[in-house]
Write a protein that holds these residues in place. Structure first.
Motif, PDB file in Angstrom:
ATOM      1  N   VAL A 153       0.874  -1.173   0.000  1.00 44.08           N
ATOM      2  CA  VAL A 153       0.000   0.000   0.000  1.00 44.08           C
ATOM      3  C   VAL A 153       0.909   1.220   0.000  1.00 44.08           C
ATOM      4  O   VAL A 153       2.116   1.107   0.167  1.00 44.08           O
ATOM      5  CB  VAL A 153      -0.950   0.029   1.218  1.00 44.08           C
ATOM      6  N   ARG A 157      -3.192 -11.371   5.335  1.00 47.11           N
ATOM      7  CA  ARG A 157      -4.274 -11.804   6.211  1.00 47.11           C
ATOM      8  C   ARG A 157      -4.409 -10.938   7.447  1.00 47.11           C
ATOM      9  O   ARG A 157      -5.499 -10.614   7.886  1.00 47.11           O
ATOM     10  CB  ARG A 157      -4.061 -13.252   6.629  1.00 47.11           C
ATOM     11  N   GLY A 211      -2.678  -7.851   8.054  1.00 51.48           N
ATOM     12  CA  GLY A 211      -2.491  -6.407   7.975  1.00 51.48           C
ATOM     13  C   GLY A 211      -1.327  -5.944   8.826  1.00 51.48           C
ATOM     14  O   GLY A 211      -1.176  -4.752   9.103  1.00 51.48           O
ATOM     15  N   ARG A 261     -11.203  -6.642   8.227  1.00 50.58           N
ATOM     16  CA  ARG A 261     -10.179  -7.057   9.189  1.00 50.58           C
ATOM     17  C   ARG A 261      -9.140  -5.964   9.379  1.00 50.58           C
ATOM     18  O   ARG A 261      -8.634  -5.735  10.459  1.00 50.58           O
ATOM     19  CB  ARG A 261      -9.471  -8.309   8.683  1.00 50.58           C
ATOM     20  N   TYR A 262      -8.801  -5.304   8.291  1.00 49.15           N
ATOM     21  CA  TYR A 262      -7.822  -4.218   8.414  1.00 49.15           C
ATOM     22  C   TYR A 262      -7.941  -3.282   7.227  1.00 49.15           C
ATOM     23  O   TYR A 262      -8.473  -3.663   6.178  1.00 49.15           O
ATOM     24  CB  TYR A 262      -6.392  -4.751   8.516  1.00 49.15           C
ATOM     25  N   CYS A 285      -5.167  -0.728   5.352  1.00 55.24           N
ATOM     26  CA  CYS A 285      -3.777  -0.257   5.325  1.00 55.24           C
ATOM     27  C   CYS A 285      -3.592   0.765   4.210  1.00 55.24           C
ATOM     28  O   CYS A 285      -4.047   0.566   3.083  1.00 55.24           O
ATOM     29  CB  CYS A 285      -2.806  -1.425   5.101  1.00 55.24           C
ATOM     30  N   CYS A 311      -1.674   1.272   9.226  1.00 56.23           N
ATOM     31  CA  CYS A 311      -2.727   0.255   9.233  1.00 56.23           C
ATOM     32  C   CYS A 311      -3.618   0.373  10.455  1.00 56.23           C
ATOM     33  O   CYS A 311      -3.155   0.741  11.537  1.00 56.23           O
ATOM     34  CB  CYS A 311      -2.099  -1.143   9.255  1.00 56.23           C
ATOM     35  N   ARG A 356      -6.340  -2.165  12.424  1.00 57.37           N
ATOM     36  CA  ARG A 356      -6.761  -3.558  12.428  1.00 57.37           C
ATOM     37  C   ARG A 356      -7.926  -3.797  13.374  1.00 57.37           C
ATOM     38  O   ARG A 356      -8.054  -3.127  14.393  1.00 57.37           O
ATOM     39  CB  ARG A 356      -5.586  -4.462  12.838  1.00 57.37           C
ATOM     40  N   THR A 388      -9.463 -14.709   2.988  1.00 55.47           N
ATOM     41  CA  THR A 388      -9.391 -13.252   2.939  1.00 55.47           C
ATOM     42  C   THR A 388      -9.624 -12.742   1.529  1.00 55.47           C
ATOM     43  O   THR A 388      -9.103 -13.299   0.564  1.00 55.47           O
ATOM     44  CB  THR A 388      -8.003 -12.770   3.411  1.00 55.47           C
ATOM     45  N   LEU A 402      -9.084  -9.341  -0.652  1.00 59.19           N
ATOM     46  CA  LEU A 402      -8.392  -8.065  -0.581  1.00 59.19           C
ATOM     47  C   LEU A 402      -8.962  -7.124  -1.630  1.00 59.19           C
ATOM     48  O   LEU A 402      -9.019  -7.456  -2.810  1.00 59.19           O
ATOM     49  CB  LEU A 402      -6.900  -8.240  -0.851  1.00 59.19           C
TER      50      LEU A 402
END
Ligand SMILES: [W+6]
Ligand SMILES: [W+6]
Lengths: 316, 316
Positions: free
Chosen positions: A102, A157, A159, B120-121, B123, B128, B130, B141, B143
């Motif tokens: 990111v 998974r 972060g 879940r998070y 970023c 980040c 979480r 997961t 994304l």
């Protein structure tokens, strides 16, 4: 005071240091610091990539422009990593399952009053914040453009962050006051695109950063700015910084002249004739080697290459 | 419930709409919406460039990828402006004295539980955040990578904004749960770069977005997702959205398959033989014209081009 500033435009030496601050020195007054700017935008470079713990004996070293280099400590070799901060961001999914990248690239402009250094506005992707100040309205505007590029690598998974780095640099632009442009016709974009009044690197590319009597130079290894007398070649004044210097400019006569970071020789004409092919190669090699500087700031290694990127081909 | 989710991986149709929201539909259950996501990150496209007041009879229309097009209403011509959002940012000083460009490009990742859609998070360049959730830890997961590019033009002296625009889009990536990869050796970057498990566009590029019995298609003009029966060709189900659709994917068997936005024909084999050179040209022209879609969202015109950008050359 106000009329003084607008009638007699003073020169300024503007210095960007690695801690993210900007300083303005008065070259006609022994390099005395005229003002200082810290907008709290952080160091120009920070990363977790150079710690041996991250990648073992390979250390990733960023240049201030966002290029990356890999130093293999075992092989004592420095290689270019063909990723820049920007290309890393575009290739996130190619890194496989273990890493998600990111980050971003941001371009923020600080509009300052050139004489007093007061901030008139800060504009970024988020919007603008403005401060009015009647006192400084008449002054010319100095624009500092900060580009910052950041990359963070996180686990897909969780972060959780694995490593990060961020590099940035400033560019300078000078905007003359409206009244000094009396009779100036507001041009449209068409001709603006080719106009050269306020360009950062332009015709003056071949000029040295010269005042009437002195030449301004920067020693990137010693973190200082120096002014040499043009005739005698002796040192007139110098200003010592406590952090490495990233960029330097001389603003005079409405022009912005970049000051080379790699030419700290005193001002002497070079009449040496290179007869031998061998001398030629050696001199060229010397020039090559001194065009890149590797420094350390707060435990962070970084690279700087020759600031004076010529935009023009020489002529016959 | 939990064991059901991990033993029998369900497929999902993921839709990104222009308001910045993400929806997940269950293709094996008549397209019923399984979850919805709105992270408050704003519309995919917003600008002040299309208002006639800004540029008179020339309107600047952005595509969702950041390309810019100029529509000259007098001449009824659409032209490519050879600036993208990104190149505008790199060229700030070239726009002359009247305009300073600021902005940025950001890449943010949202890590979601695929079954429940819980975040879940998140970023980004800033860092980040979480959220732990024991219930969803076992889920695979998903994304979502959001890229957003923003440019603002401001007056150099005042910092007053003249115009702005911002375009963005999502990309999808699937990360299998650790346990379903029993025995899988954690590979390093070297092989990761060439691994294909979790690629967004890959071998499956030539696959149609197909379930066992149905083919999923999107009608970008009607803002709806449709599932056609593969044998009969009749419509099995459809889901109507209230905002335009930007992107669509089918996630099944651990793969992410992009769903073309420009192929809303029902599922019928095309046996038409194009004998004539003229027929050939006409058919090709039809295909060319329908590969770009111009839409409007909240008064903002935007362009979308064919989503299925093939990364491979066909073979003999
Ligand atoms: W992890
Ligand atoms: W203005």
């Amino acid at each position: 005071v106000l009329s003084l500033c607008c009638l007699v435009f003073r020169s300024l030496v503007i210095i960007s240091t690695l801690d993210g601050r900007i300083a303005a020195l008065d070259p006609e007054n022994s390099g005395r610091k005229q003002w200082d700017l810290d907008v709290g935008s952080g160091s120009l470079v920070s990363s977790s990539l150079s710690k041996p713990e991250v990648f073992g004996n390979k250390m990733i070293i960023p240049s201030l422009d966002g290029d990356l280099f890999q130093w293999d400590r075992d092989r004592e070799s420095m290689e270019a990593v063909p990723f820049t901060v920007e290309s890393l961001l575009e290739s996130s999914y190619k890194f496989g399952e273990d890493v998600v990248l990111v980050g971003g690239k941001s371009l923020t402009t600080y509009g300052l009053s050139s004489y007093s250094g007061k901030v008139r506005y800060i504009c970024s992707a988020m919007g603008c914040r403005r401060w009015d100040d009647d006192e400084t309205e008449q002054e010319e505007t100095l624009l500092l453009h900060r580009t910052q590029k950041t990359v963070r690598a996180v686990g897909p998974r969780s972060g959780n962050e694995k490593w990060n780095f961020s590099v940035g640099h400033f560019e300078l632009r000078y905007v003359p006051d409206i009244e000094t442009r009396a009779g100036y016709i507001e041009s449209n974009f068409k001709s603006n695109m080719n106009k050269e009044e306020t360009k950062i690197i332009s015709d003056v590319d071949e000029q040295e950063a010269m005042m009437k009597d002195t030449v301004i130079k920067v020693s990137v290894a010693d973190w200082k700015v120096m002014a040499f007398n043009r005739r005698g070649g002796h040192l007139e004044w110098e200003y010592q910084f406590c952090t490495p210097i990233a960029s330097a400019w001389l603003v005079k006569d409405g022009k912005v002249i970049p000051i080379s970071l790699f030419d700290d020789t005193s001002y002497t004409a070079n009449n040496e004739v290179l007869e031998d092919e061998e001398d030629l190669v050696e001199a060229a090699r010397g020039a090559t080697e001194s065009s890149v500087y590797l420094g350390m700031y707060r435990g962070q290694l970084y690279l700087q290459s020759s600031v004076r990127i010529s935009e023009k081909f020489p002529t016959n």
